[in-house]
Write a protein that holds these residues in place. Structure first.
Motif, PDB file in Angstrom:
ATOM      1  N   LEU A 152       0.835  -1.198   0.000  1.00  0.00           N
ATOM      2  CA  LEU A 152       0.000   0.000   0.000  1.00  0.00           C
ATOM      3  C   LEU A 152       0.872   1.251   0.000  1.00  0.00           C
ATOM      4  O   LEU A 152       0.615   2.210  -0.759  1.00  0.00           O
ATOM      5  CB  LEU A 152      -0.924   0.005   1.211  1.00  0.00           C
ATOM      6  N   TYR A 153       1.910   1.258   0.827  1.00  0.00           N
ATOM      7  CA  TYR A 153       2.811   2.410   0.851  1.00  0.00           C
ATOM      8  C   TYR A 153       3.510   2.568  -0.504  1.00  0.00           C
ATOM      9  O   TYR A 153       3.705   3.687  -0.985  1.00  0.00           O
ATOM     10  CB  TYR A 153       3.853   2.250   1.960  1.00  0.00           C
ATOM     11  N   GLY A 154       3.866   1.453  -1.125  1.00  0.00           N
ATOM     12  CA  GLY A 154       4.482   1.500  -2.438  1.00  0.00           C
ATOM     13  C   GLY A 154       3.570   2.151  -3.472  1.00  0.00           C
ATOM     14  O   GLY A 154       4.018   2.930  -4.318  1.00  0.00           O
ATOM     15  N   ALA A 155       2.262   1.860  -3.398  1.00  0.00           N
ATOM     16  CA  ALA A 155       1.303   2.473  -4.315  1.00  0.00           C
ATOM     17  C   ALA A 155       1.175   3.967  -4.053  1.00  0.00           C
ATOM     18  O   ALA A 155       1.049   4.770  -4.990  1.00  0.00           O
ATOM     19  CB  ALA A 155      -0.064   1.796  -4.179  1.00  0.00           C
ATOM     20  N   ILE A 156       1.252   4.369  -2.785  1.00  0.00           N
ATOM     21  CA  ILE A 156       1.119   5.789  -2.437  1.00  0.00           C
ATOM     22  C   ILE A 156       2.311   6.586  -2.953  1.00  0.00           C
ATOM     23  O   ILE A 156       2.144   7.682  -3.508  1.00  0.00           O
ATOM     24  CB  ILE A 156       0.963   5.944  -0.906  1.00  0.00           C
ATOM     25  N   ILE A 157       3.512   6.053  -2.793  1.00  0.00           N
ATOM     26  CA  ILE A 157       4.679   6.788  -3.286  1.00  0.00           C
ATOM     27  C   ILE A 157       4.710   6.766  -4.825  1.00  0.00           C
ATOM     28  O   ILE A 157       5.173   7.723  -5.447  1.00  0.00           O
ATOM     29  CB  ILE A 157       5.986   6.247  -2.679  1.00  0.00           C
ATOM     30  N   ALA A 184      11.762  10.131  -7.299  1.00  0.00           N
ATOM     31  CA  ALA A 184      12.593   8.982  -7.681  1.00  0.00           C
ATOM     32  C   ALA A 184      13.686   8.746  -6.642  1.00  0.00           C
ATOM     33  O   ALA A 184      13.960   7.595  -6.260  1.00  0.00           O
ATOM     34  CB  ALA A 184      13.210   9.218  -9.057  1.00  0.00           C
ATOM     35  N   PHE A 185      14.314   9.825  -6.154  1.00  0.00           N
ATOM     36  CA  PHE A 185      15.325   9.692  -5.104  1.00  0.00           C
ATOM     37  C   PHE A 185      14.694   9.146  -3.823  1.00  0.00           C
ATOM     38  O   PHE A 185      15.304   8.344  -3.102  1.00  0.00           O
ATOM     39  CB  PHE A 185      15.983  11.041  -4.820  1.00  0.00           C
ATOM     40  N   PHE A 186      13.465   9.581  -3.541  1.00  0.00           N
ATOM     41  CA  PHE A 186      12.737   9.079  -2.372  1.00  0.00           C
ATOM     42  C   PHE A 186      12.526   7.575  -2.504  1.00  0.00           C
ATOM     43  O   PHE A 186      12.691   6.813  -1.537  1.00  0.00           O
ATOM     44  CB  PHE A 186      11.390   9.802  -2.267  1.00  0.00           C
ATOM     45  N   TYR A 216      17.539  10.205   0.509  1.00  0.00           N
ATOM     46  CA  TYR A 216      16.377  10.761   1.202  1.00  0.00           C
ATOM     47  C   TYR A 216      16.504  12.264   1.368  1.00  0.00           C
ATOM     48  O   TYR A 216      15.574  13.020   1.051  1.00  0.00           O
ATOM     49  CB  TYR A 216      16.209  10.089   2.567  1.00  0.00           C
ATOM     50  N   TYR A 217      17.664  12.722   1.830  1.00  0.00           N
ATOM     51  CA  TYR A 217      17.791  14.147   2.105  1.00  0.00           C
ATOM     52  C   TYR A 217      17.941  14.989   0.839  1.00  0.00           C
ATOM     53  O   TYR A 217      17.498  16.136   0.810  1.00  0.00           O
ATOM     54  CB  TYR A 217      18.910  14.397   3.119  1.00  0.00           C
ATOM     55  N   VAL A 218      18.518  14.426  -0.209  1.00  0.00           N
ATOM     56  CA  VAL A 218      18.507  15.147  -1.484  1.00  0.00           C
ATOM     57  C   VAL A 218      17.059  15.293  -1.968  1.00  0.00           C
ATOM     58  O   VAL A 218      16.647  16.361  -2.446  1.00  0.00           O
ATOM     59  CB  VAL A 218      19.367  14.437  -2.541  1.00  0.00           C
ATOM     60  N   ALA A 219      16.266  14.219  -1.835  1.00  0.00           N
ATOM     61  CA  ALA A 219      14.852  14.286  -2.211  1.00  0.00           C
ATOM     62  C   ALA A 219      14.120  15.350  -1.407  1.00  0.00           C
ATOM     63  O   ALA A 219      13.350  16.151  -1.950  1.00  0.00           O
ATOM     64  CB  ALA A 219      14.187  12.924  -2.008  1.00  0.00           C
ATOM     65  N   MET A 220      14.383  15.392  -0.102  1.00  0.00           N
ATOM     66  CA  MET A 220      13.673  16.344   0.744  1.00  0.00           C
ATOM     67  C   MET A 220      14.120  17.780   0.483  1.00  0.00           C
ATOM     68  O   MET A 220      13.313  18.713   0.593  1.00  0.00           O
ATOM     69  CB  MET A 220      13.878  15.983   2.217  1.00  0.00           C
ATOM     70  N   ILE A 221      15.373  17.971   0.134  1.00  0.00           N
ATOM     71  CA  ILE A 221      15.833  19.312  -0.247  1.00  0.00           C
ATOM     72  C   ILE A 221      15.069  19.784  -1.482  1.00  0.00           C
ATOM     73  O   ILE A 221      14.578  20.918  -1.542  1.00  0.00           O
ATOM     74  CB  ILE A 221      17.352  19.321  -0.506  1.00  0.00           C
ATOM     75  N   LEU A 222      14.945  18.916  -2.485  1.00  0.00           N
ATOM     76  CA  LEU A 222      14.236  19.280  -3.712  1.00  0.00           C
ATOM     77  C   LEU A 222      12.760  19.566  -3.440  1.00  0.00           C
ATOM     78  O   LEU A 222      12.192  20.539  -3.962  1.00  0.00           O
ATOM     79  CB  LEU A 222      14.368  18.170  -4.750  1.00  0.00           C
TER      80      LEU A 222
END
Length: 231
Positions: A152-157, A184-186, A216-222
């Motif tokens: 389910l989490y996979g479908a949400i992301i 994608a980085f997430f 994760y943190y590169v994704a969150m920065i973006l």
């Protein structure tokens, strides 16, 4: 580009690498401290982006709320690392819940901003769930009784990714391209994190902590800086 993003990005990435190093060396308390410090950094980017670029407060509100859910998810996963297995599971599930809420908010923000949604993209929701099923069947990871939660989490992301793709198709904006990279980085970070929890090779699990933290943190920065990118 606003000057303040550079020192904040440097601060977050130093904290992220330090977190990975502390996890690799089994110093979980220090890892939690540096991880929390990094997470505060991406929330600060979101706040500053909103302050300096208040052009679209609706989008900012969705993203900022999502960032707060992410930091709550980080706290849940940090607490998980400090407890024995039978107590850790409830915090893992709490983390998944918070990150799911965050991804739904990010998806909603992008769909509203795009103005419409291409429903022919919906079959792409199975991207991550299918990958998880294949990994399980190939005995790369094992999910036991929490398999449905992970799917389910996979479908949400996956929904977040196709929401960014939807915006790119409709508006052809570099902003949505940046968001596609962010999600994608997430996904890469979460895939590595999944292996650290459910994989078999302990040496690989330890080294993947660096992949988890950096992506994760590169994704969150973006994502947090997307408020400025969109302005």
């Amino acid at each position: 580009m606003d000057w303040w993003i550079y020192p904040l990005c440097g601060y977050i990435l130093v904290c992220a690498i330090s977190t990975g190093a502390f996890y690799v060396n089994e110093k979980r308390a220090w890892a939690c401290i540096f991880k929390l410090a990094a997470s505060v950094g991406f929330v600060l980017i979101g706040i500053l982006s909103t302050y300096f670029h208040p052009e679209d407060l609706r989008y900012s509100a969705f993203v900022l709320t999502g960032l707060l859910f992410c930091i709550a998810g980080d706290v849940m996963l940090m607490i998980k690392e400090l407890f024995e297995e039978k107590f850790a599971t409830r915090f893992l599930l709490g983390g998944i819940l918070f990150f799911s809420c965050a991804q739904i908010l990010f998806s909603t923000a992008m769909i509203i901003d795009a103005g419409s949604f291409n429903f022919w993209l919906l079959p792409l929701l199975v991207i991550v769930p299918v990958g998880l099923i294949v990994a399980h069947k190939m005995h790369i990871v094992t999910f036991d009784r929490y398999g449905l939660v992970m799917l389910l989490y996979g479908a949400i992301i996956s929904l977040s990714f196709i929401s960014a793709l939807n915006g790119l198709v409709l508006l052809r904006s570099d902003f949505y391209l940046a968001m596609m990279f962010a999600i994608a980085f997430f996904m890469i970070s979460d895939s590595a994190l999944c292996y650290t929890y459910y994989g078999y090779d302990n040496n690989l699990k330890r080294m993947l902590n660096y992949v988890v933290m950096l992506f994760y943190y590169v994704a969150m920065i973006l994502i947090s800086f997307s408020i400025t990118l969109k302005a």
